[in-house]
Write a protein that holds these residues in place. Structure first.
Motif, PDB file in Angstrom:
ATOM      1  N   LYS A  52       0.832  -1.210   0.000  1.00 15.25           N
ATOM      2  CA  LYS A  52       0.000   0.000   0.000  1.00 15.25           C
ATOM      3  C   LYS A  52       0.857   1.247   0.000  1.00 15.25           C
ATOM      4  N   MET A  53       1.828   1.191   0.858  1.00  9.62           N
ATOM      5  CA  MET A  53       2.721   2.346   0.954  1.00  9.62           C
ATOM      6  C   MET A  53       3.366   2.632  -0.393  1.00  9.62           C
ATOM      7  N   ILE A  54       3.820   1.591  -1.026  1.00  3.78           N
ATOM      8  CA  ILE A  54       4.504   1.787  -2.304  1.00  3.78           C
ATOM      9  C   ILE A  54       3.553   2.363  -3.334  1.00  3.78           C
ATOM     10  N   ILE A  55       2.388   1.778  -3.388  1.00  3.18           N
ATOM     11  CA  ILE A  55       1.418   2.248  -4.385  1.00  3.18           C
ATOM     12  C   ILE A  55       1.098   3.718  -4.176  1.00  3.18           C
ATOM     13  N   HIS A  56       0.849   4.059  -2.965  1.00  6.13           N
ATOM     14  CA  HIS A  56       0.462   5.438  -2.707  1.00  6.13           C
ATOM     15  C   HIS A  56       1.635   6.397  -2.807  1.00  6.13           C
ATOM     16  N   LEU A  57       2.749   5.932  -2.345  1.00  7.94           N
ATOM     17  CA  LEU A  57       3.915   6.808  -2.455  1.00  7.94           C
ATOM     18  C   LEU A  57       4.329   6.980  -3.908  1.00  7.94           C
ATOM     19  N   GLN A  58       4.134   5.917  -4.671  1.00 11.80           N
ATOM     20  CA  GLN A  58       4.463   6.042  -6.095  1.00 11.80           C
ATOM     21  C   GLN A  58       3.538   7.054  -6.749  1.00 11.80           C
TER      22      GLN A  58
ATOM     23  N   ARG B 220      10.271   7.940  -8.006  1.00 12.97           N
ATOM     24  CA  ARG B 220      11.445   8.317  -7.207  1.00 12.97           C
ATOM     25  C   ARG B 220      11.666   7.246  -6.160  1.00 12.97           C
ATOM     26  N   TRP B 221      12.285   6.183  -6.639  1.00 15.24           N
ATOM     27  CA  TRP B 221      12.363   4.975  -5.829  1.00 15.24           C
ATOM     28  C   TRP B 221      13.179   5.183  -4.572  1.00 15.24           C
ATOM     29  N   ALA B 222      14.186   5.968  -4.671  1.00 13.21           N
ATOM     30  CA  ALA B 222      15.000   6.217  -3.470  1.00 13.21           C
ATOM     31  C   ALA B 222      14.168   6.935  -2.414  1.00 13.21           C
ATOM     32  N   ALA B 223      13.366   7.871  -2.860  1.00 10.08           N
ATOM     33  CA  ALA B 223      12.512   8.596  -1.919  1.00 10.08           C
ATOM     34  C   ALA B 223      11.484   7.652  -1.317  1.00 10.08           C
ATOM     35  N   ILE B 224      10.908   6.831  -2.164  1.00  6.83           N
ATOM     36  CA  ILE B 224       9.927   5.865  -1.676  1.00  6.83           C
ATOM     37  C   ILE B 224      10.586   4.894  -0.696  1.00  6.83           C
ATOM     38  N   ALA B 225      11.773   4.487  -1.054  1.00  7.21           N
ATOM     39  CA  ALA B 225      12.485   3.525  -0.200  1.00  7.21           C
ATOM     40  C   ALA B 225      12.781   4.098   1.174  1.00  7.21           C
ATOM     41  N   SER B 226      12.868   5.406   1.229  1.00  2.00           N
ATOM     42  CA  SER B 226      13.169   5.999   2.522  1.00  2.00           C
ATOM     43  C   SER B 226      12.012   5.839   3.507  1.00  2.00           C
ATOM     44  N   TYR B 227      10.854   5.508   2.989  1.00  2.00           N
ATOM     45  CA  TYR B 227       9.703   5.251   3.855  1.00  2.00           C
ATOM     46  C   TYR B 227       9.572   3.776   4.209  1.00  2.00           C
ATOM     47  N   LEU B 228      10.342   2.986   3.553  1.00  3.38           N
ATOM     48  CA  LEU B 228      10.333   1.552   3.830  1.00  3.38           C
ATOM     49  C   LEU B 228      11.757   1.174   4.214  1.00  3.38           C
ATOM     50  N   PRO B 229      12.057   1.402   5.452  1.00  3.43           N
ATOM     51  CA  PRO B 229      13.439   1.351   5.907  1.00  3.43           C
ATOM     52  C   PRO B 229      14.215   0.091   5.543  1.00  3.43           C
ATOM     53  N   GLN B 230      13.523  -1.032   5.453  1.00  4.49           N
ATOM     54  CA  GLN B 230      14.288  -2.249   5.206  1.00  4.49           C
ATOM     55  C   GLN B 230      14.316  -2.671   3.744  1.00  4.49           C
ATOM     56  N   ARG B 231      13.776  -1.830   2.909  1.00 11.06           N
ATOM     57  CA  ARG B 231      13.758  -2.177   1.485  1.00 11.06           C
ATOM     58  C   ARG B 231      14.697  -1.263   0.711  1.00 11.06           C
ATOM     59  N   THR B 232      15.317  -1.821  -0.267  1.00 12.57           N
ATOM     60  CA  THR B 232      16.170  -0.995  -1.106  1.00 12.57           C
ATOM     61  C   THR B 232      15.351  -0.404  -2.238  1.00 12.57           C
ATOM     62  N   ASP B 233      15.845   0.681  -2.765  1.00 12.62           N
ATOM     63  CA  ASP B 233      15.120   1.294  -3.879  1.00 12.62           C
ATOM     64  C   ASP B 233      15.021   0.332  -5.061  1.00 12.62           C
ATOM     65  N   ASN B 234      16.075  -0.425  -5.225  1.00 10.89           N
ATOM     66  CA  ASN B 234      16.077  -1.407  -6.306  1.00 10.89           C
ATOM     67  C   ASN B 234      14.980  -2.447  -6.104  1.00 10.89           C
ATOM     68  N   ASP B 235      14.840  -2.903  -4.889  1.00 17.41           N
ATOM     69  CA  ASP B 235      13.802  -3.880  -4.576  1.00 17.41           C
ATOM     70  C   ASP B 235      12.412  -3.312  -4.849  1.00 17.41           C
ATOM     71  N   ILE B 236      12.234  -2.098  -4.390  1.00 16.04           N
ATOM     72  CA  ILE B 236      10.926  -1.472  -4.564  1.00 16.04           C
ATOM     73  C   ILE B 236      10.634  -1.257  -6.039  1.00 16.04           C
ATOM     74  N   LYS B 237      11.636  -0.827  -6.724  1.00 13.18           N
ATOM     75  CA  LYS B 237      11.488  -0.618  -8.162  1.00 13.18           C
ATOM     76  C   LYS B 237      11.119  -1.931  -8.859  1.00 13.18           C
ATOM     77  N   ASN B 238      11.845  -2.963  -8.513  1.00 13.77           N
ATOM     78  CA  ASN B 238      11.554  -4.264  -9.096  1.00 13.77           C
ATOM     79  C   ASN B 238      10.144  -4.733  -8.744  1.00 13.77           C
ATOM     80  N   TYR B 239       9.810  -4.532  -7.497  1.00 12.90           N
ATOM     81  CA  TYR B 239       8.497  -4.988  -7.049  1.00 12.90           C
ATOM     82  C   TYR B 239       7.387  -4.221  -7.768  1.00 12.90           C
TER      83      TYR B 239
END
Length: 344
Positions: free
Chosen positions: A76-82, A88-107
């Motif tokens: 949910k966070m990713i969808i809404h933050l996106q 801006r995956w790095a920015a989004i990743a900053s809200y998901l402390p344990q995820r890397t921007d690359n992971d979020i981007k891939n996901y």
DNA sequence: AATAGATTCAACCGCTAGACA
DNA sequence: TTGTCTAGCGGTTGAATCTAT
């Protein structure tokens, strides 16, 4: 003009990292701390470019990386933050402390786009983001008369706020808290988790352990060297495990997955990931540089007191106006270890 | 069991911003 | 002010893995 690519040099290795390389890199960073990546290849003897070393560290070896399935809340966070921040995956990743921007981007690219497509119907994958933006938030179409543009923008902002609010006001706060607790190692281990959470915290050591496991089995030729490296790595891991906390004390066997598990695992007693890696309380053998790593470098937002502030401030402007009116979920924010002071 | 197609994700590439001389 | 260098970011690729037939 233009600078030649950093990896154009002859003899620079590309492709997947081997466990040996991982060990070399981790060992080096443990001793010297991250940063000054340019010198890493020369100092470690790795035939990799500095960029590759940095990426390997930040996306895979760095402590505190959560791997495996994304939770509903994360999704949910990713969808809404996106929707709010765009790609801006790095920015989004900053809200998901344990995820890397690359992971979020891939996901996002592999799961969420499809999911949104399903939800939204017939849109083509390439249009998903566009549709997502369009459906979620009005876009600033060129055809919009200037006078309306500002109003539209305001609407966008409002809807973005709304979206974030929705993302934050989780319909299942408890499950989030539970998962958060699990993710932070609340005395639980991977084995006790439902299948879909199977690898909530595949720490970097686990990754290395996994690699090593196959590696040790696969090529007996280099077994001796590997074993030596494994032992060396284990020493490093024990050091770092000691730093991470006391919950992993059973790890004594060289080169066993259990041992590696302990390397970057997080202490159950600490709710804050960064705390468990903090040099202040637990530091036993780390160099000052390395101590600093886990406080500052590992990931910006791991540190609730400092690192959330930057991303939060990005949203601050969006939220400040009426967050309090809307009764933005302070508790939730707190539970995410966000700095409430930064918000309000 | 074999194969093809689909999916995943680690790693790379190219660009940009910021620091520094 | 300008040029160079580095770190970081987002987009893309392709090998590995999974799934369907």
């Amino acid at each position: 003009m233009g600078r030649p690519p950093c990896c154009d040099k002859i003899g620079v290795k590309k492709g997947p990292w081997t466990p040996e390389e991982d060990i070399m890199l981790v060992t080096y960073i443990q001793e010297h701390g991250p940063g000054n990546w340019r010198s890493v290849p020369t100092n470690t003897g790795l035939l990799r470019c500095s960029k590759s070393c940095r990426l390997r560290w930040t996306n895979y070896l760095r402590p505190g990386i959560k791997r495996g399935s994304f939770t509903d809340q994360e999704e949910k966070m990713i969808i809404h933050l996106q929707a709010l921040l765009g790609n801006r995956w790095a920015a989004i990743a900053s809200y998901l402390p344990q995820r890397t921007d690359n992971d979020i981007k891939n996901y996002w690219n592999t799961h969420l786009k499809k999911k949104l497509k399903k939800l939204q119907g017939q849109a083509s994958p390439d249009d998903d983001e566009h549709n997502h933006h369009q459906q979620g938030f009005t876009t600033t179409s060129q055809s919009i008369p200037k006078g309306q543009w500002e109003r539209k923008l305001q609407t966008d902002i409002h809807m973005a706020k709304q979206a974030l609010y929705e993302a934050l006001s989780l319909d299942n706060q408890q499950s989030f808290l539970k998962e958060t607790t699990i993710a932070l190692g609340d005395g639980d281990d991977d084995c006790n988790r439902p299948p879909h959470q199977e690898s909530s915290y595949a720490s970097s050591t686990k990754n290395i352990a996994r690699l090593l496991d196959g590696w040790m089995k696969s090529s007996p030729k280099t077994g001796k060297i590997k074993a030596e490296n494994a032992v060396r790595f284990t020493n490093v891991s024990n050091k770092m495990a000691a730093t991470a906390g006391s919950s992993t004390s059973e790890g004594g066997n060289a080169a066993t997955p259990e041992c590696f598990d302990s390397l970057f695992s997080f202490n159950s007693s600490n709710s804050d990931v960064s705390q468990s890696m903090s040099a202040d309380e637990n530091n036993v053998n780390l160099t000052p540089e390395t101590s600093a790593i886990f406080q500052e470098e590992s990931k910006p937002s791991l540190d609730s007191n400092h690192n959330h502030q930057v991303p939060i401030k990005l949203l601050e402007k969006w939220l400040l106006d009426d967050a309090s009116v809307q009764g933005l979920q302070d508790d939730y924010l707190m539970s995410m270890a966000l700095d409430a002071d930064a918000l309000f």
